[in-house]
Structures are given as structure tokens and as C-alpha cells.
Write a protein that holds these residues in place. Structure first.
Motif, PDB file in Angstrom:
ATOM      1  N   ARG A 291       0.690  -1.203  -0.024  1.00 26.60           N
ATOM      2  CA  ARG A 291       0.006   0.086   0.082  1.00 26.60           C
ATOM      3  C   ARG A 291       0.778   1.268   0.066  1.00 26.60           C
ATOM      4  O   ARG A 291       2.030   1.074   0.206  1.00 26.60           O
ATOM      5  N   ARG A 292       0.331   2.560  -0.244  1.00 30.38           N
ATOM      6  CA  ARG A 292       0.918   3.602  -0.123  1.00 30.38           C
ATOM      7  C   ARG A 292       1.330   4.212   1.395  1.00 30.38           C
ATOM      8  O   ARG A 292       0.659   4.004   2.193  1.00 30.38           O
ATOM      9  N   SER A 293       2.490   4.813   1.366  1.00 29.02           N
ATOM     10  CA  SER A 293       3.011   5.538   2.574  1.00 29.02           C
ATOM     11  C   SER A 293       3.809   6.448   2.233  1.00 29.02           C
ATOM     12  O   SER A 293       3.953   6.736   1.145  1.00 29.02           O
ATOM     13  N   SER A 313       3.762  10.565  -1.271  1.00 31.04           N
ATOM     14  CA  SER A 313       2.935   9.151  -0.831  1.00 31.04           C
ATOM     15  C   SER A 313       3.218   8.485  -2.237  1.00 31.04           C
ATOM     16  O   SER A 313       2.922   8.749  -3.314  1.00 31.04           O
ATOM     17  N   GLY A 317       4.614   0.296   1.741  1.00 32.85           N
ATOM     18  CA  GLY A 317       3.867   0.641   2.846  1.00 32.85           C
ATOM     19  C   GLY A 317       4.621   0.856   4.053  1.00 32.85           C
ATOM     20  O   GLY A 317       3.920   0.703   4.894  1.00 32.85           O
ATOM     21  N   ALA A 321       1.350   6.326   7.298  1.00 31.98           N
ATOM     22  CA  ALA A 321      -0.030   6.454   6.228  1.00 31.98           C
ATOM     23  C   ALA A 321      -0.099   7.792   5.617  1.00 31.98           C
ATOM     24  O   ALA A 321       0.292   9.107   6.211  1.00 31.98           O
ATOM     25  N   LYS A 323      -2.542   9.734   4.976  1.00 31.18           N
ATOM     26  CA  LYS A 323      -3.047  10.823   6.026  1.00 31.18           C
ATOM     27  C   LYS A 323      -2.735  11.675   6.932  1.00 31.18           C
ATOM     28  O   LYS A 323      -3.005  12.474   7.314  1.00 31.18           O
TER      29      LYS A 323
END
Length: 349
Positions: A291-293, A313, A317, A321, A323
Motif C-alpha cells: 500500500r502507499r505510505s 505518498s 507501505g 500512512a 493521511k
């Protein structure tokens, strides 16, 4: 709602994989060995049961050539009803050998009776269940007679409106049936998929509170497999060794490879339904790292401010995160940062 019925120790209902019935009907084409082969191939394909039909031409119609008894269109055009059923019926003397062969092969066998004498014959053979055909769903005396056996009953509802289905269900219950299922059905041979309106299955489950399934007369498996997602617990399909065999029902029946795919597809669709679940699945665990990070994309020295062009981003991952991007920008780094390293909480203050 009745949560399940049981036929030959097999529980049938929403909590169990779909019960697939291979309908032999007239596809033996008058050959007992062909009937034996159909039983064997149904078992090999993975069907749960093989169903036959029990009638003689004189128990299902009258030997008349009057206009009422003439078939004027469709697959069987040009015949009288008596001629059709003489051609299509399964001889009563075959029933015991068919039941014995099914038992040897290891597949459940039962039948659709079309009058009380057929029920009596099937009782002598210890049939484990009964199926009421769509055309007989309005024969309430027959339904009550079948109910009196105490065996599980499945009623097909082709051509029947909601009131007639209610009447058939009431007849079954008052006759003593404790295990009852109903099948949504379109009595066209074949029937186009667009006629099936399989959302009706949801209404049937709410309206009648019974185990519900599909008697499917379409030419492929898409409708049947889709019906599983709408709660169909039983799938019935006509089955033949050769769709080009020339028999009364061959042309709208599945062949062995197709029946196998139906059995696999229906069970796969059921297993995919599962339950409401937002948790991470076992098959996903190893992919979380992709996943993205947040990653630094430039070198930074101790005391530098993290600017927007210093962080992106991206995959994989291992960093914070995405966010948290707005929280990271503007922070001061407290250790040297190399480009292409993940953003962690301990590198800034």
C-alpha cells in the motif's frame, strides 16, 4: 423462516452450499442404459441429486385427438399430449433398477409424481423426497397426498401467481408436510434469461418464509449461478448426455461438462457470499506492504524543516500512512535523512 430442509441426510438451506438437482426427465430417450449413464455422469459432475419423473401417458392425460389435446407450437408441435408423454415417460418397471443404480453410484434419487399411483410406487421404493412439477402446482389434492407421506417436498412455481403459490403451500402444510421448499421457475422450454426476474427470489423468501431455489430452463449457467447470490439454496437443471440426442428435452438440457461447471460455480458463488466483514483477509496480509505510505524524496540535515517537496505518498507501505502528510510538513528533522527512506515518527519533532 424455515432455515433448512433435509433430503437423505443432506441439509439444504441458506447456511449450506447449493443443492444441485440434475433432472433426467425424458433424456434417457427410451434407453435404460442411457438412463444409467445419466445417473453416473450426474454423480461424476458433482450433482447432489438425480431426479426423474413418474407418470404414464394414461395417468397424465387422455388418449384423444380432439383440439384440446393437440400441441400446435413449440418443441413438440404436431403431437398429441398422449403421444408426447408416451414418447417421454420413464417406464414404471425401470424405477426400481434406477433407484438401485443410483444407490450403487452414491447419488440421491427422487422423482416428480403426477398422480397418486405414482406416489404409491415411489413410496414402495422409499423415495427420500418429492418434487411437484410446475404444471401440477395447481393440483392441490395431489400436493396433499404427497404431503401425507411425511417426506420433504419441493414445489416448482412456474406459471403460478402469488395466490396459487400460497394455495399450494397451504395444501402441503395442511396435508402434513413439515419440510417444504419452493422453486422460482419459468415454464418455457427453453426460457430466456430476461424472463426469470430472479429478484423474485428475495420476495419469495420474505413472503413465504421457506427454503427457496431456482428451476432453471435457460440454456447456460449464468442465471442459476446469479440466483445463488439472491439466496437460492436449490438449483435444478435438465441434464442430458448429448444436447443433440433428439429427445423431447435434450435441446434445453446441460451436458456433463456444463453440469460440472454449474456445480462448481454455484458452490463458489455461495462460498463467496460469506458474511458482512470489513476485517483484513488472510489473502491480503502479505500485500499490506504494497500500500502507499510517506517517503522522503530528498536528503535532509538535522534541523531542516520538512517541506512539501521533500515528502511523497508512494508505494510500498513501510512509512506513515498518507493521511499524516499535513502533520509531517513543517516539522523539524532530528536526525539525518536520506532520500528514498520511509517517514517515521522518530525522525522529526
Amino acid at each position: 423462516m424455515n432455515k433448512y430442509i433435509t433430503i437423505a441426510d443432506r441439509k439444504i438451506g441458506p447456511a449450506f452450499s447449493p443443492y444441485v438437482i440434475a433432472e433426467m426427465s425424458a433424456n434417457h430417450n427410451g434407453n435404460l442404459q442411457a438412463a444409467f449413464n445419466i445417473i453416473e455422469q450426474a454423480k461424476k459432475a458433482g450433482a447432489d441429486a438425480l431426479k426423474i419423473q413418474t407418470y404414464r401417458p394414461d395417468t397424465i392425460t387422455l388418449n384423444s385427438t380432439l383440439p384440446d389435446f393437440q400441441i400446435k407450437d413449440g418443441l413438440w408441435s404436431g403431437r398429441t399430449l398422449y403421444e408426447l408423454y408416451e414418447w417421454a415417460h420413464t417406464p414404471w418397471e425401470w424405477h426400481a433398477p434406477l433407484f438401485e443404480h443410483a444407490h450403487r453410484v452414491g447419488i440421491t434419487i427422487f422423482s416428480s409424481p403426477f398422480d397418486t399411483t405414482a406416489v404409491d410406487l415411489l413410496e414402495d421404493l422409499n423415495a427420500p423426497a418429492y418434487k411437484i412439477a410446475s404444471f401440477e402446482a395447481v393440483d392441490l389434492p395431489l400436493i396433499r397426498y404427497v404431503a401425507g407421506t411425511g417426506k420433504p417436498m419441493i414445489i416448482s412455481t412456474g406459471m403460478a401467481n402469488a395466490e396459487e403459490i400460497e394455495e399450494a403451500i397451504e395444501a402441503a402444510h395442511t396435508g402434513g408436510c413439515k419440510e417444504l421448499a419452493v422453486l422460482h421457475c419459468v415454464s418455457g422450454y427453453p426460457a430466456p434469461a430476461e424472463d426469470y426476474n430472479i429478484r423474485t427470489l428475495l420476495d419469495m423468501q420474505r413472503r413465504f418464509g421457506l427454503v427457496t431455489g431456482l428451476s432453471d430452463h435457460t440454456l447456460d449457467n449464468a442465471t442459476a449461478i446469479a440466483s445463488v447470490a439472491l439466496g437460492a439454496s436449490i438449483i435444478e437443471k435438465h441434464f442430458t448426455l448429448d444436447r443433440n440426442g433428439g429427445g423431447p428435452d435434450d435441446s434445453f438440457s446441460l451436458e456433463p461438462a456444463e453440469l460440472k461447471q454449474l456445480c462448481i460455480g454455484a458452490k463458489t458463488a455461495w462460498s463467496a457470499l460469506g458474511q458482512v466483514d470489513y476485517t483484513r483477509k488472510t489473502s491480503e496480509v502479505e500485500n499490506v506492504k504494497f500500500r502507499r505510505s510517506l517517503y522522503f524524496v530528498k536528503d535532509l540535515q538535522v534541523g531542516e524543516i520538512i517541506t512539501a517537496d521533500a515528502v511523497r505518498s508512494v508505494r510500498p507501505g513501510f512509512g506513515l500512512a498518507p493521511k499524516y502528510l499535513s502533520d509531517v510538513i513543517g516539522k523539524t528533522v532530528i536526525q539525518p535523512i536520506l532520500a528514498n527512506t520511509s517517514v517515521k515518527n522518530d525522525v522529526f519533532k
